[in-house]
Design an enzyme around this catalytic site. Sequence first.
Site, PDB file in Angstrom:
ATOM      1  N   SER A   1       0.831  -1.202   0.000  1.00 30.04           N
ATOM      2  CA  SER A   1       0.000   0.000   0.000  1.00 30.04           C
ATOM      3  C   SER A   1       0.865   1.251   0.000  1.00 30.04           C
ATOM      4  O   SER A   1       2.077   1.214   0.228  1.00 30.04           O
ATOM      5  CB  SER A   1      -0.911   0.011   1.225  1.00 30.04           C
ATOM      6  OG  SER A   1      -0.139   0.171   2.404  1.00 30.04           O
ATOM      7  N   HIS A   2       0.212   2.372  -0.232  1.00 32.40           N
ATOM      8  CA  HIS A   2       0.913   3.655  -0.318  1.00 32.40           C
ATOM      9  C   HIS A   2       1.752   3.926   0.930  1.00 32.40           C
ATOM     10  O   HIS A   2       2.937   4.260   0.840  1.00 32.40           O
ATOM     11  CB  HIS A   2      -0.120   4.772  -0.517  1.00 32.40           C
ATOM     12  CG  HIS A   2       0.480   6.132  -0.608  1.00 32.40           C
ATOM     13  ND1 HIS A   2       1.034   6.626  -1.765  1.00 32.40           N
ATOM     14  CD2 HIS A   2       0.652   7.100   0.332  1.00 32.40           C
ATOM     15  CE1 HIS A   2       1.505   7.837  -1.542  1.00 32.40           C
ATOM     16  NE2 HIS A   2       1.288   8.153  -0.284  1.00 32.40           N
ATOM     17  N   MET A   3       1.148   3.766   2.099  1.00 32.76           N
ATOM     18  CA  MET A   3       1.864   4.099   3.322  1.00 32.76           C
ATOM     19  C   MET A   3       2.943   3.067   3.676  1.00 32.76           C
ATOM     20  O   MET A   3       3.924   3.405   4.333  1.00 32.76           O
ATOM     21  CB  MET A   3       0.886   4.280   4.481  1.00 32.76           C
ATOM     22  CG  MET A   3       0.238   5.658   4.495  1.00 32.76           C
ATOM     23  SD  MET A   3       1.487   6.972   4.671  1.00 32.76           S
ATOM     24  CE  MET A   3       0.524   8.419   4.261  1.00 32.76           C
TER      25      MET A   3
ATOM     26  N   ARG B   1       5.800   4.312   1.648  1.00 31.68           N
ATOM     27  CA  ARG B   1       6.336   5.549   2.220  1.00 31.68           C
ATOM     28  C   ARG B   1       7.169   5.266   3.480  1.00 31.68           C
ATOM     29  O   ARG B   1       8.255   5.803   3.663  1.00 31.68           O
ATOM     30  CB  ARG B   1       5.187   6.507   2.568  1.00 31.68           C
ATOM     31  CG  ARG B   1       4.495   7.105   1.365  1.00 31.68           C
ATOM     32  CD  ARG B   1       5.439   8.057   0.652  1.00 31.68           C
ATOM     33  NE  ARG B   1       4.766   8.696  -0.457  1.00 31.68           N
ATOM     34  CZ  ARG B   1       4.842   8.310  -1.725  1.00 31.68           C
ATOM     35  NH1 ARG B   1       5.587   7.244  -2.024  1.00 31.68           N
ATOM     36  NH2 ARG B   1       4.218   8.952  -2.683  1.00 31.68           N
TER      37      ARG B   1
END
Length: 527
Positions: free
Chosen positions: A483-485, A488
């Site tokens: 996922s995006h996080m 990140r």
Amino acid sequence: MPDWNPAEIIGISPKPLAFSLYRELITDFIWPESRKAIGYKDVNYQPGIYSFAGKPYVDVRMSFNTFLPANLSSQTSEKLVNYYIDKLTNNPRFHDKIEFKIAYTCYTPFFDEKDLIQNNFSKLQIEELKKTLLILTDKNIKEEFSKIDYEISLTDKLNNKRKKIEISDLPLPVKIMQLIHDCKYYGTLPFSKLARFAFIGSKIMNSLLENKVISTQEYQFFFNSIDSVAKEFLVSLSKLKNKEISKKEFLDYFGHLRSGTYDINSPNYFESFDEYVDLKNFNFNEDKEKITFEFSKKTKNKINDSLKQSGFTCSADQLITFSQKSLQAREKVKFEFTKNLNLILSYVEKYLKSLGISKEDAAYLEITDIVIDSYKSHDLDETKKLNRKIAINKSKFKITKAIKLPPVIYMERNIDYFHMFDDLPNYITSKKVSAEILLITNDIDTSELNNKIILIENADPGYDWIFSHNIKGLITKYGGVASHMSIRAAEFGLPAAIGAGEAIFNYVKNSHKIELNCASHQIKRFI
């Protein structure tokens, strides 16, 4: 709710406009079309998600079918999908870890077939699955289905078309409709392919880590060294603070981002920069934060041996480049297609304001209610119809917010009673931190973020502003390993527990201070 968990993007109780836009831009056509283009089965048009009491649920059978290799026989395909469904039914806590715990969506070195043997798959069926997955995965790594650079280049067309739409004299509903069309074909479609590439690369790198072909340090350094839009955001903020660029220059590039990407009532950076960013206390040393990493020749040889022994024809260099480029490209294309989405929401707000409908009320309409006006002239009766629909949907939304449902529904009685099980968070890094927690809400005082472990229910690119603060850790309720996080947190070496689920998230939310131990996979509350 497997796959791209809708709750991660639009929440478990999205308002109609956000829900309908997500379906239109991502799930109803783009999901299956993107997978067909890179070697998976063609399932034709199949809606990806459904509304159940206003809450988004993925059609699991459809999703599993889109993950079957195109050349897999119908008999093996049917048996495999039924096996996936049975396994998910027996292990609903794996709902956001479908590709790690349930389905075989790509081939990896050290392919584990024990579970297939135990579930009565014949030797021929297992070999067929392995062969078709290997061919599909190998071809994608060698970019034989599509080139990563080509998919990125489509955003140039997207940007050019958007600029022409902005300066045109077309009616706003027509502009909205055209922006949606372009966003799908030059934005979310390439993004969906790149997201699949990024997952394949991450899955194989994870397999190499688990089987000690690469070390934990090499794995972490590799992902930390991949630059993305988020790092570019922090570098640009540093330049803004040092007066190397103007605020206008910064916002011309990043201003379209909003914390709720599909939420019309979530302000973008243009509107709320000072509320999101604490520029006064922001510190970022680009040279200090920059990590360069390259696998040693010895490790590359080990990767090559593992790939060759598993039947791959791609090389270690091809795999490493593919993994790196696809992750960067996925984030870049997402950044670009959200420019169209931001403009769509801005035009929706502007158009409905001309009809006397507020931005708050606009959230209760579906996108089809608005773009249908592009086909006919508008009259007073149409405005009355929109207001009636808003009133009806407001009443329905109260029910949606009040209802609690499980993450997976597979029988009628799941609706009547269920228990919230502890999910298995995706722990990022092997660090341990202790700090007070802070839940991100719409009215949060952003000056309070420093030295806190941050809690967010669902987070998308619009939340990258949190990295401009000196946060100690991150916990999200929803989100998978790709996922995006997750990306990140890995990029910044930030200790995180992504996709903690409702039970753990609420446990943390009701705490004052916690210890987040990513190495031992533990979250402890300080009494």
